[in-house]
Design an enzyme around this catalytic site. Structure first.
Site, PDB file in Angstrom:
ATOM      1  N   TYR A 102       0.862  -1.178   0.000  1.00 28.61           N
ATOM      2  CA  TYR A 102       0.000   0.000   0.000  1.00 28.61           C
ATOM      3  C   TYR A 102       0.899   1.229   0.000  1.00 28.61           C
ATOM      4  CZ  TYR A 102      -3.105   3.686   1.616  1.00 28.61           C
ATOM      5  OH  TYR A 102      -3.815   4.861   1.709  1.00 28.61           O
ATOM      6  N   GLU A 191      -3.095   7.489  -4.163  1.00 36.18           N
ATOM      7  CA  GLU A 191      -3.022   6.200  -3.475  1.00 36.18           C
ATOM      8  C   GLU A 191      -2.893   5.057  -4.477  1.00 36.18           C
ATOM      9  OE1 GLU A 191      -5.850   4.851   0.002  1.00 36.18           O
ATOM     10  OE2 GLU A 191      -6.622   4.041  -1.867  1.00 36.18           O
TER      11      GLU A 191
END
Ligand code: GDP
Ligand code: MN
Length: 382
Positions: A102, A191
């Site tokens: 992530y 992101e």
């Protein structure tokens, strides 16, 4: 402003962040040519909507069969994900995933800096991960000057012993490039979840999320043109068209206020008396009766609204014009909601007279008005 995953991936490509080979479709028949174009049979079909968690909701499907792909594409195009219709499907070459990470950059307003967030456990919902395994979320504070430093990236990479040196090098580059994109686009969030290492040790952005700061959009006309109004909240969209500052919230007290500061205060006061605002709405410092009418027309369209709370301070705004707007809206739109009006300032006596003629009660004290709004709420049918 949110944008679609495929639009975010186009931005990634422009900034040299590697993404899987992909194409968008709005009709399953378009898969024929895509299957012959991609040189591997495996594909991923991904619903394009302004919401995360599509995987869990059935909006991401993997297949290596053309006929099945067409059926799945049809299913996805008929979906509504969290209330948002799917108009476009992103078709991508399937990736052989070895590791999932992530990575994001956000604005950290509390500390007046940016923040890099990385997790070696990518793929899953980051909020969920923060709850069950907070040790697996690593954060780095980044000052605007001097910006992201190479040691900060190295600190992350040295904690990933299980991946090869060449994978680390491509991760290093991807982290740098994503930071460059974040700064260049003046985004509030970028992101990648998951950022993957493939079977061939390559780094790829499998998913992409970019939220651009609305206040910076005027500097980026090419980004502003990516806006897709149908994907936005319908009340917020209408408000934007009418040049009102409106943000939808979860409560049931519809608020109409002039000035952002007073609007924030109004929400605080409502909460203080145990009410919940249904929205933030600033009609602007120089509002006239038309803006008042427009604002009320949006508020009453929200089925969650049980009580309307109007809080206006007449500085440049003239209270009599506000009163006219309220009366017009009440009569033309047949508003039956209990209304609490707190109105003081320029021409207020005139406004009180107009409102009194319509049997509308006016408060001068904000706290008294808020208490009354909550009282109406308690009396309203559940
Ligand atoms: P989200 O659920 O909206 O965040 O959508 P994602 O794009 O992140 O996809 C959800 C999950 O599907 C990912 O975390 C991956 O595990 C999986 N996935 C997506 N693309 C591929 C792919 O090309 N190959 C494989 N094996 N899995 C994929
Ligand atoms: Mn994802």
């Amino acid at each position: 402003m949110k944008i679609y995953e495929y639009q975010a991936k186009n931005l990634f490509s422009q900034h040299e962040i590697p993404v899987p080979l992909g194409k968008t479709i709005d009709n399953p028949q378009q898969l024929d040519s895509i299957f012959s174009e991609f040189n591997s049979p495996g594909i991923v079909l991904k619903a394009q909507v302004y919401t995360g968690g599509r995987g869990k909701a059935g909006g991401v499907k993997l297949t290596d069969d053309l006929d099945q792909a067409k059926i799945l594409a049809r299913e996805i195009l008929d979906m509504n994900l969290k209330g948002l219709p799917v108009k476009t499907v992103l078709v991508e070459q399937q990736i052989d995933i070895k590791s999932e990470f992530y990575l994001s950059f956000i604005q950290d307003r509390d500390n007046s800096c940016f923040k890099l967030i990385f997790s070696p456990q990518g793929g899953m919902d980051i909020e969920e991960l923060a709850r069950v395994n907070p040790d697996k979320i690593w954060m780095k504070a980044i000052k605007y000057f001097p910006g992201l430093q190479s040691y900060q990236i190295r600190e992350i990479l040295t904690q990933l012993p299980e991946i090869s040196l060449s994978a680390k090098k491509s991760l290093y580059t991807a982290i740098n490039k994503l930071y460059n994109l974040f700064i260049a686009t003046e985004s509030s969030l970028v992101e990648i979840n998951p950022l993957v290492i493939t079977g061939e040790d390559k780094c790829l952005a499998c998913d992409a999320k970019v939220v651009i700061d609305d206040n910076a959009l005027f500097r980026h006309p090419q980004l502003a043109s990516l806006r897709i109004p149908e994907q936005e909240d319908p009340f917020e969209r209408e408000a934007k068209e009418k040049k009102l500052n409106y943000v939808k919230l979860d409560g049931n007290v519809g608020c109409m206020v002039n000035g952002a500061g007073l609007a924030m205060t109004t929400m605080d006061v409502i909460k203080h008396y145990q009410g919940q605002p249904a929205n933030f709405l600033d009609i602007g410092g120089g509002a006239k009766s038309q803006q008042v009418y427009d604002a009320l027309s949006i508020i009453v369209k929200d089925p969650a609204v049980k009580v309307i709370f109007i809080n206006i301070f007449g500085g440049i705004v003239r209270c009599d014009q506000v009163a006219e707007g309220i009366i017009q809206a009440k009569n033309k739109l047949n508003i039956n909601h209990p209304m609490v009006i707190r109105l003081i300032g320029t021409n207020d006596q005139l406004a009180y007279k107009l409102l009194k003629n319509e049997n509308l009660q006016v408060f001068t004290e904000m706290s008294e008005a808020a208490k009354q709004a909550v009282k109406y709420l308690e009396e309203s049918p559940k």
